[in-house]
Design an enzyme around this catalytic site. Sequence first.
Site, PDB file in Angstrom:
ATOM      1  N   TYR A  91      33.004  41.635  30.362  1.00  0.00           N
ATOM      2  CA  TYR A  91      33.633  40.441  30.967  1.00  0.00           C
ATOM      3  C   TYR A  91      33.592  39.443  29.667  1.00  0.00           C
ATOM      4  O   TYR A  91      33.832  39.781  28.660  1.00  0.00           O
ATOM      5  CB  TYR A  91      32.522  40.062  32.033  1.00  0.00           C
ATOM      6  N   ARG A 144      47.627  33.217  34.044  1.00  0.00           N
ATOM      7  CA  ARG A 144      46.693  32.058  33.453  1.00  0.00           C
ATOM      8  C   ARG A 144      45.425  32.938  33.325  1.00  0.00           C
ATOM      9  O   ARG A 144      44.552  32.905  34.022  1.00  0.00           O
ATOM     10  CB  ARG A 144      46.449  31.143  34.277  1.00  0.00           C
ATOM     11  N   LYS A 162      36.388  42.473  36.564  1.00  0.00           N
ATOM     12  CA  LYS A 162      35.687  41.983  37.836  1.00  0.00           C
ATOM     13  C   LYS A 162      35.427  42.829  38.800  1.00  0.00           C
ATOM     14  O   LYS A 162      34.187  42.770  39.296  1.00  0.00           O
ATOM     15  CB  LYS A 162      36.814  40.845  38.430  1.00  0.00           C
ATOM     16  N   GLU A 233      42.915  36.206  41.346  1.00  0.00           N
ATOM     17  CA  GLU A 233      42.392  35.896  40.125  1.00  0.00           C
ATOM     18  C   GLU A 233      43.463  35.372  39.102  1.00  0.00           C
ATOM     19  O   GLU A 233      44.403  36.132  38.806  1.00  0.00           O
ATOM     20  CB  GLU A 233      41.617  37.139  39.678  1.00  0.00           C
ATOM     21  N   ASP A 234      43.128  34.336  38.381  1.00  0.00           N
ATOM     22  CA  ASP A 234      43.868  33.950  37.267  1.00  0.00           C
ATOM     23  C   ASP A 234      45.483  33.959  37.436  1.00  0.00           C
ATOM     24  O   ASP A 234      45.932  34.566  36.790  1.00  0.00           O
ATOM     25  CB  ASP A 234      43.763  34.942  35.904  1.00  0.00           C
ATOM     26  N   ASP A 256      39.285  33.173  43.369  1.00  0.00           N
ATOM     27  CA  ASP A 256      37.845  32.788  42.576  1.00  0.00           C
ATOM     28  C   ASP A 256      37.682  31.750  41.698  1.00  0.00           C
ATOM     29  O   ASP A 256      36.760  31.046  41.568  1.00  0.00           O
ATOM     30  CB  ASP A 256      37.700  34.330  41.780  1.00  0.00           C
ATOM     31  N   ASP A 257      38.974  31.515  40.907  1.00  0.00           N
ATOM     32  CA  ASP A 257      38.876  30.246  40.048  1.00  0.00           C
ATOM     33  C   ASP A 257      38.943  29.031  40.958  1.00  0.00           C
ATOM     34  O   ASP A 257      38.442  27.974  40.133  1.00  0.00           O
ATOM     35  CB  ASP A 257      40.498  30.387  39.339  1.00  0.00           C
ATOM     36  N   ASN A 395      36.596  29.462  29.437  1.00  0.00           N
ATOM     37  CA  ASN A 395      36.650  30.671  28.712  1.00  0.00           C
ATOM     38  C   ASN A 395      37.759  31.173  28.000  1.00  0.00           C
ATOM     39  O   ASN A 395      39.000  30.513  28.229  1.00  0.00           O
ATOM     40  CB  ASN A 395      36.303  31.988  29.830  1.00  0.00           C
ATOM     41  N   ASN A 439      29.073  30.666  35.492  1.00  0.00           N
ATOM     42  CA  ASN A 439      30.191  31.475  35.529  1.00  0.00           C
ATOM     43  C   ASN A 439      30.323  32.191  37.000  1.00  0.00           C
ATOM     44  O   ASN A 439      29.201  32.445  37.470  1.00  0.00           O
ATOM     45  CB  ASN A 439      30.252  32.879  34.505  1.00  0.00           C
TER      46      ASN A 439
END
Length: 534
Positions: A91, A144, A162, A233-234, A256-257, A395, A439
């Site tokens: 991760y 992203r 993840k 995610e992202d 999640d973000d 991160n 995190n």
Amino acid sequence: MKVGKTLLDDPACTKSTAFTREERIRFGLRGLLPYDVASISKQKERALENMRRKNNNIEKYIFLSALLDRNQRLFYRTMIDHMEEILPLVYTPTVGEACKEFAHIFRRPQGLYITPEDRGGIEGVFGNWPEKDIRVIVVTDGERILGLGDLGANGMGIPIGKVALYVACAGIQPAHCMPVMLDVGTNNQSLREDPLYLGYPFARLEGEAYLSLVDEFVRAVQTRFPKALIQFEDFLTPNAFSFLDNYGTEVRCFNDDIQGTAAVTLAGVYTSCRITKKKFSDLTIMFLGTGSAAGGTAELMVAAFRAQGLGEQQARERLWFIDRKGLVVSTNENIKPRIQPYAHAHVPCDFVDAIADIKPDVLIGATGVAGTFTEQVVRQMAAVNERPVIIALSNPTSHTECTAEEAYRWSDGRVIFASGSPFEKVCYKNQCYEPAQGNNAYIFPGIGLGVCVSSARLITPNMFLSAAKVLSNLVTEEEIAKGAVYPSLMRVREVSREIAKAVCQVAMKEALVDEELPENLEEYIRSFMYDPNY
Ligand SMILES: NC(=O)C1=CN([C@@H]2O[C@H](COP(=O)(O)OP(=O)(O)OC[C@H]3O[C@@H](n4cnc5c(N)ncnc54)[C@H](OP(=O)(O)O)[C@@H]3O)[C@@H](O)[C@H]2O)C=CC1
Ligand SMILES: CC(=O)C(=O)O
Ligand SMILES: [Mg+2]
């Protein structure tokens, strides 16, 4: 029933050298293995020895990825038993490096790819996935990735990572998880020019063409995998918020973000109050960055303040934002809609002056940009607080707002610090500090476990609020004495189990379950958890 080489080569079934003499005869394995019958512990020691002889983290990542391809149970046993060593390899921060290099270090596909050429046929593509009972889908479009920007199909490293955390940290069965790359192209020219690039080598799909593909994906999940939750995610922030707004009240999904990050950050702030002896409801909080992570955290903070009796407006007034131009004030133009509620009346000023004037108790960074918590910023936080709380979420490590060492040094050892990626212990003026890792890895696995166990129809804000409380309550006095605001990562399975329990309780309270869950939830949840062994 698989036998012989087919059995040996099946990563989900193999035990490799741990097959007993009797099994070697029964499954046609005689002669295919060396003499020694190993235990999983012995295999684990060998795996660790091999991993540790690699001299950089990306090589260790490649080794671990190959181990997962070879022997699933051994990979997860090793990860669970050595969480603190392996998490940063599977991760953040290493996964960031792995994503940048993804096309160059690629060995075998480990997730599902959907491209614009699959339009109209996504359900059919799902049919090609070898498992049918999918409960957890982690999906990105790679736009992203951490603080690294548009990495196109290279971003597949994130859903893969993840998913590994869902299994290791919460005990979701590996066969129930599916990493997905919605590969709609990339605007990263250097990737498109890379001859080894593996993705759809065109500019990103935009507008209606993009939205309709995402919509087809979401609908196809409902048809093909009706028990699955979707973890977005992202994604780029406007898309991230719009998918959450569009689908969050309709299907079993979360971002999640936005939401996972919010819960872990809130938990850290709750715990910090046990150290500073301040009341949570008295806090003033300042954010640097106005994106998914900061915006999402502010929304959950408002809910947390409201739960302590503050009114909506009162709660919002506790939260302040800094953008590239300085303090976000009500007279600014073009304030993002999500940030508008926190644009209060104040004279425009820069970041450091804003800290001096507003005196936030807590500073949270979510910019993706290294060095944005300058020496002046940290010193100013230390000037207005006996124990400043600083959470640098970005991160990977190379993008953190400030390092742990900087935070301790510039605050003369007084800071309560957490960061998105892990830092080594810092020793300053004869005292050693163990920086905490703030995190969302502490949150999403437990949320997923709770949703899988309860089959909750939706994933709601109260689940994240409860998760934050649970996480903070699990921090022991001993951990607090070391300055930590989160439990040790070695306890992450306990954390996930407790969060899952809280999620089940919220799901029942909010009438999101079809059937009452058993009274002994803890035992019920434990019985769901994958605990790899032979
Ligand atoms: N620890 C954790 O669990 C998590 C960490 N993160 C990390 O948080 C970071 C941000 O993620 P996310 O919110 O999704 O990303 P976004 O791109 O949505 O947000 C980044 C924000 O930072 C702003 N920004 C960039 N540079 C500066 C600067 N110099 N001064 C002030 N503001 C600046 C951007 O401004 P503008 O809008 O003007 O471009 C934008 O508002 C990433 O590094 C990610 O890895 C994210 C989720 C979880
Ligand atoms: C941790 C995480 O989700 C991120 O950095 O995007
Ligand atoms: Mg993320």
